[in-house]
Design a protein around this motif. Structure first.
Motif, short mmCIF file in Angstrom:
data_model
loop_
_atom_site.label_atom_id
_atom_site.label_comp_id
_atom_site.label_asym_id
_atom_site.label_seq_id
_atom_site.Cartn_x
_atom_site.Cartn_y
_atom_site.Cartn_z
N SER A 106 87.69 -61.65 107.76
CA SER A 106 86.27 -61.96 107.59
C SER A 106 85.57 -62.06 108.94
O SER A 106 86.19 -62.05 110.00
CB SER A 106 86.12 -63.28 106.83
OG SER A 106 86.76 -64.32 107.54
N ALA A 107 84.25 -62.19 108.89
CA ALA A 107 83.45 -62.30 110.11
C ALA A 107 83.55 -63.70 110.68
O ALA A 107 83.51 -64.70 109.95
CB ALA A 107 82.00 -61.95 109.83
N ALA A 238 77.67 -60.74 112.77
CA ALA A 238 78.73 -60.48 111.78
C ALA A 238 78.85 -58.99 111.49
O ALA A 238 79.95 -58.47 111.28
CB ALA A 238 78.44 -61.24 110.49
N PRO A 242 82.41 -58.49 114.01
CA PRO A 242 82.93 -59.57 113.17
C PRO A 242 83.98 -60.44 113.87
O PRO A 242 84.30 -61.52 113.39
CB PRO A 242 83.53 -58.84 111.97
CG PRO A 242 83.75 -57.44 112.44
CD PRO A 242 82.69 -57.16 113.44
#
Length: 500
Positions: A106-107, A238, A242
């Motif tokens: 994920s970011a 993001a 990221p």
């Protein structure tokens, strides 16, 4: 030209002629059938399918680095921790800082609480400080911990993060309102780990050889100054990078720009705790600095990047139960649950002998002959030493023989309290006192120009995705209990976003 004196081997050390070949039964037309005797190919494919270990259920995405803790004050009047017993004493440290809810890929800049896990390799065994970048938390009842995290993760049907689940949980568990204000303030999107503070959250104890102790809360304050992204900046980063937080830390250390934090404690005498205005074991509350000022004890410097992320950071395991002599848990129910949950997660994720992995191993001699065998045991396994207590068959080596402490002095670190209690089912109840500190925080946020407006915008951006108008109204009521104007402004901003 390739160096003919260098060659690859199999994992057992046997050399292979070429790292890129496979043994085939060729048909002369460019194809072929693989053979079971091709150990090189089979081992390569089999290992590839097994090179991932279970991802952390929480705290999966992280920045990691090594450094040192330096004692800056004589703290022997309040504790007996060896690494703090002499000004200038330095202790090696491993730090892992993570988001909580999202997955490993994920970011970095998603709005989230950030975990701060710090392993101090002290000369009396490891000490893990497993903190957060906020001084409070969402819950104070340990049984709610799995549900809290599930509500922040993906919906079981859609497999998407879901504002309905998030706000439904927090409306039903309003003791988390203090943490929600922290999360949706600028603090929820730190600009870099180097510009972020950390806090123990829980109350811990500093203990002494005579059995006395002090309650403490620990604060880790950045010397670089606190800096955060706005919601819009965090979303932009993001998409562009990221891994921004990882890159920022790695490049800073590589360039010799070593980040530094001052480490403080708040100290409370047990007598003061008995009648203090806040429950000191409630993780949704802070101790005002006006009552218990910060006391400097040391500084943390990060100065070395990991050589291999998997070996050094992904395999690292931290637990608040990892405590060196002089440090002890309090009666905080959430902390008491974490003392079990964290090492249990490590046993599942890394195996029963995870403490032997180099990144987790103590720098002092370990002698625990009752903890042996099990999968992936890769030391001498204590040889012929007895694996039961009070043996007369062989002289036993004890901790004091290698670390200089007596069994008597060690015992007082855990025998400083006597309990007489009644067994009862318990869950905390909500009272108006739960909204006093959040209201004070709202006022503090108001002292920074524009911050209250950004917090309201951050809240509205999340609440607008709640489909049920009834649930949205309950969210507005929740924030109105902190401050009526706050509740009104959140409602206006959210509903206007929905109309647009």
């Amino acid at each position: 030209m390739a160096d003919s004196s260098r060659y690859y081997t199999l994992a057992e050390g046997c050399p292979v002629a070429n790292s890129s070949t496979a043994i085939l039964a060729r048909n002369g037309q460019g194809g072929g059938l693989g053979l079971l005797q091709d150990t090189q190919l089979i081992e390569t494919l089999a290992h590839f399918s097994r090179e991932r270990i279970p991802e952390r259920v929480v705290h999966a995405k992280a920045v990691g680095a090594y450094g040192e803790f330096e004692a800056l004050a004589d703290c022997t009047d309040i504790m007996a921790l060896s690494f703090l017993n002499k000004i200038g004493k330095k202790t090696p440290v491993l730090l892992r800082v993570s988001t909580v809810g999202p997955e490993s890929g994920s970011a970095d800049t998603i709005r989230d609480v950030h975990g701060w896990a710090m392993k101090l390799y002290t000369d009396e065994g490891n000490l893990d400080w497993v903190f957060n970048n906020t001084p409070v938390f969402f819950i104070r009842d340990p049984i709610k911990f799995p549900s809290l995290n599930r509500s922040h993760k993906r919906h079981p049907q859609t497999h998407m993060t879901d504002s309905n689940m998030f706000w439904d949980f927090h409306v039903g568990n309003p003791e988390g309102i203090h943490e929600l204000l922290h999360l949706f303030s600028d603090r929820g999107t730190p600009k870099s780990i180097r510009h972020m503070n950390a806090y123990s959250g829980h109350t811990y104890k500093f203990t002494k050889e005579d059995g006395s102790f002090k309650y403490v809360k620990i604060h880790v304050k950045t010397q670089q100054g606190v800096e955060n992204f706005t919601r819009e900046e965090a979303i932009k980063i993001a998409g562009e990078n990221p891994d921004h937080l990882i890159k920022d830390m790695f490049e800073a250390i590589e360039n010799g720009n070593f980040p530094v934090w001052n480490v403080f404690v708040q100290v409370m005498d047990p007598i003061e705790a008995q009648n203090y205005r806040w429950n000191i074991f409630d993780m949704t509350k802070v101790w005002p600095h006006s009552d218990f000022p910060l006391r400097l004890i040391g500084k943390l410097t990060l100065n070395r990047n990991p050589q291999n992320y998997f070996t050094d950071i992904e395999q690292a395991a931290f637990s608040p139960s990892t405590m060196a002599p002089g440090f002890a848990p309090s009666a905080d129910p959430v902390l008491q649950a974490r003392l079990f949950a964290y090492p249990d997660a490590a046993r599942y994720r890394l195996g029963v002998n995870y403490q032997q992995l180099p990144t987790n191993a103590a720098k002092v001699q370990v002698y625990s002959p009752f903890q042996r065998d099990g999968a992936m045991r890769f030391d001498a396994n204590y040889g012929s030493d007895p694996n039961y207590v009070n043996s007369s068959l062989k002289p036993m080596r004890f901790y004091n023989e290698v670390n200089g402490l007596s069994a008597k002095s060690l015992s007082v670190f855990t025998e400083h309290e006597k309990w007489a209690a009644e067994i009862a089912s318990y869950t905390s109840s909500i009272a108006e006192i739960d909204f006093v500190q959040p209201a004070l925080l709202w006022d503090v946020i108001g002292k920074e120009p524009g911050h209250q407006g950004r917090l309201i915008g951050n809240l509205a951006a999340s609440i607008k995705d709640v489909l049920s108008s009834e649930l949205r109204q309950q969210v507005y009521v929740l924030f109105s209990r902190v401050n009526k104007e706050l509740g009104r402004l959140v409602a206006e901003k959210t509903e206007s976003m929905i109309e647009d």
